[in-house]
Design a protein around this motif. Structure first.
Motif, short mmCIF file in Angstrom:
data_model
loop_
_atom_site.label_atom_id
_atom_site.label_comp_id
_atom_site.label_asym_id
_atom_site.label_seq_id
_atom_site.Cartn_x
_atom_site.Cartn_y
_atom_site.Cartn_z
N VAL A 31 0.84 -1.21 0.00
CA VAL A 31 0.00 0.00 0.00
C VAL A 31 0.87 1.25 0.00
O VAL A 31 1.99 1.26 0.52
N VAL A 40 0.13 5.35 1.07
CA VAL A 40 -0.87 6.18 1.75
C VAL A 40 -0.60 7.65 1.49
O VAL A 40 0.53 8.12 1.70
N PRO A 49 -1.47 11.05 3.07
CA PRO A 49 -2.12 11.66 4.23
C PRO A 49 -2.51 13.12 3.93
O PRO A 49 -1.63 13.97 3.75
N LYS A 72 4.59 4.08 2.79
CA LYS A 72 4.16 2.86 2.11
C LYS A 72 4.69 1.65 2.84
O LYS A 72 5.55 1.76 3.71
N ALA A 122 -2.80 0.32 5.27
CA ALA A 122 -2.55 1.75 5.03
C ALA A 122 -2.60 2.53 6.34
O ALA A 122 -1.73 3.36 6.63
N ASN A 123 -3.60 2.23 7.17
CA ASN A 123 -3.73 2.95 8.43
C ASN A 123 -2.60 2.59 9.40
O ASN A 123 -2.13 3.44 10.16
N LEU A 163 0.59 4.31 8.13
CA LEU A 163 0.43 5.74 8.41
C LEU A 163 0.84 6.04 9.86
O LEU A 163 1.58 6.99 10.13
N LEU A 198 -10.49 6.46 5.05
CA LEU A 198 -9.51 5.90 4.12
C LEU A 198 -10.21 5.52 2.82
O LEU A 198 -11.23 4.81 2.84
N GLN A 238 -9.65 3.97 -1.13
CA GLN A 238 -8.78 3.34 -2.13
C GLN A 238 -8.95 4.04 -3.47
O GLN A 238 -10.07 4.17 -3.97
N VAL A 274 -4.00 4.67 -1.40
CA VAL A 274 -5.07 4.96 -0.46
C VAL A 274 -4.94 6.41 0.03
O VAL A 274 -3.86 6.83 0.43
N ALA A 328 -5.75 9.06 2.89
CA ALA A 328 -6.10 9.09 4.32
C ALA A 328 -6.55 10.51 4.69
O ALA A 328 -5.80 11.46 4.48
#
Lengths: 182, 182
Positions: free
Chosen positions: B47, B49, B51, B77, B90-91, B94, B105, B107, B125, B127
Motif C-alpha cells: 500500500v 498512503v 495523508p 508505504k 494503510a492505516n 500511516l 480511508l 482506495q 489509499v 487518508a
C-alpha cells in the motif's frame, strides 16, 4: 539535513541474466545497523518517452507485460545503450515502438522506481513535432499504438490496463510542462 | 484484443532474503518464443498512503532509500501483512511512519511498478480526517514528517529528492480525486 548512513560492506548475493541482487551492511548515523538488499540496475540508465501528436492528442503503446501477465497501456520506454545520450535513446525507442521520430525532445525529470530497493532511474522525455520513421526493435509481436485525447485522461486513469506508476507520473509531469508553456 | 502469450515453463533461478527471480519460457500467439525474467513480489500486496491534513496541506516523509543511496521524500508505504486488508495496512503504515491515524480511508487505484519485469502491485489509499496515533515500526532511525502545501506542488516536482514514480503518480491520482469531490 540527515547524515547519510554508511555502507560498511556490500556483496552480490544473486546474479541472473537480467538482475543482480546486492546485500548491504548499513550503519546509520545513530549507530543502528541493518542488512538491506537492493536490485542493481544497468549502468547506462533508461528512458521513458511521451509522444505528443498535437494539442489534443498523445500516443500510448499496448504490449504484453510479463510481470503482471497482461497487456498494458503505457508510454514507450527502454534502456539507454552504452555511449548513447538519453535524448537519442528516447528518439530510438520512439521509432522502434511507435514508428515515429521527433524533431523536438525535452527532458522533464529523472524519476526513480522504488528507491528503497531498486537503483533504477529513468529520464522522462517529451517528444514533439513527430514524423513517420520506423526502426526495427526486438519485440516478439507488433506493438499496438494508440492515440489518446488529453480530454479523455480521466477515463485513462480509471482503466485497469493503465496502471504503471511511471506512465501515470509521466502524464502528470507532461501536464505540468504543457501548462508552463501556455 | 490481443491473445495472451502462453507461459510454457517457469522456474525460480535466484532466491535471496527479499527477492525471487523467475525465468519464463513464453510463446506469443504468432508463434514467437522468448525467455523472460521477472521479479516475484510477496503474495500479500503493498500500500501507499497519501495523508491529507486539510484543504491546503498533505504529509510527506523523508527517509533513507538504499537503492539510490539518498534521503528521499515520498508518501508512506509498506507491505500488507497476511490476513490484513489493504485499508488496514494503510492505516497501520500511516501510524508507524507519520504518527497519525485516519478516520477516513479511500482506495484510489491499484498501480503497478514496472509491469514488464516486476509482478508488484500497490493500492494507493487517501487518508483523511487524521488524528495523532503512533505505532512503532521497524525503522532504523526516526522518519522525518514534512507538511507540504498543495499550492507548492510545482516546487515539489522540481526537487531532486522527490523522484519516486509511485509518489508522483499518487499525487496525480489525489488531485483527480479531490477535483471530483469539488
Amino acid at each position: 539535513m540527515s547524515k547519510l548512513p554508511k555502507i560498511k560492506q556490500s556483496k552480490i548475493v544473486a546474479q541472473t541474466r537480467l538482475f543482480a541482487v546486492e546485500e548491504l551492511s548499513m550503519e546509520f548515523s545513530n549507530g543502528e545497523k541493518r542488512i538491506y538488499e537492493r536490485l542493481k540496475a544497468g549502468s547506462n540508465g533508461a528512458v521513458l518517452v511521451i509522444p505528443v501528436v498535437d494539442e489534443e492528442h498523445f500516443l500510448l503503446i499496448k504490449e504484453y507485460a510479463a510481470g503482471v501477465e497482461a497487456y498494458e497501456l503505457a508510454f514507450p520506454k527502454g534502456l539507454v545503450e552504452p555511449a548513447e545520450k538519453s535524448i537519442d535513446a528516447a528518439n530510438r525507442e520512439l521509432q522502434e515502438e511507435t514508428g515515429f521520430a521527433a524533431n523536438k525532445l525535452t527532458q522533464l525529470k529523472k524519476i526513480s522506481l522504488a528507491p528503497g530497493y531498486l537503483s533504477h532511474k529513468m529520464d522522462v522525455v517529451v517528444a514533439e513535432d513527430l514524423y513517420p520513421s520506423k526502426l526495427e526493435g526486438d519485440e516478439p509481436e507488433p506493438i499496438e499504438v494508440i492515440q489518446w485525447k488529453f480530454s479523455d485522461i480521466e477515463q485513462l486513469l480509471l482503466r485497469d490496463d493503465f496502471t504503471e506508476a511511471r506512465s501515470i507520473a509521466a502524464l502528470y509531469l507532461l501536464q505540468s510542462f504543457l501548462q508552463q508553456k501556455d
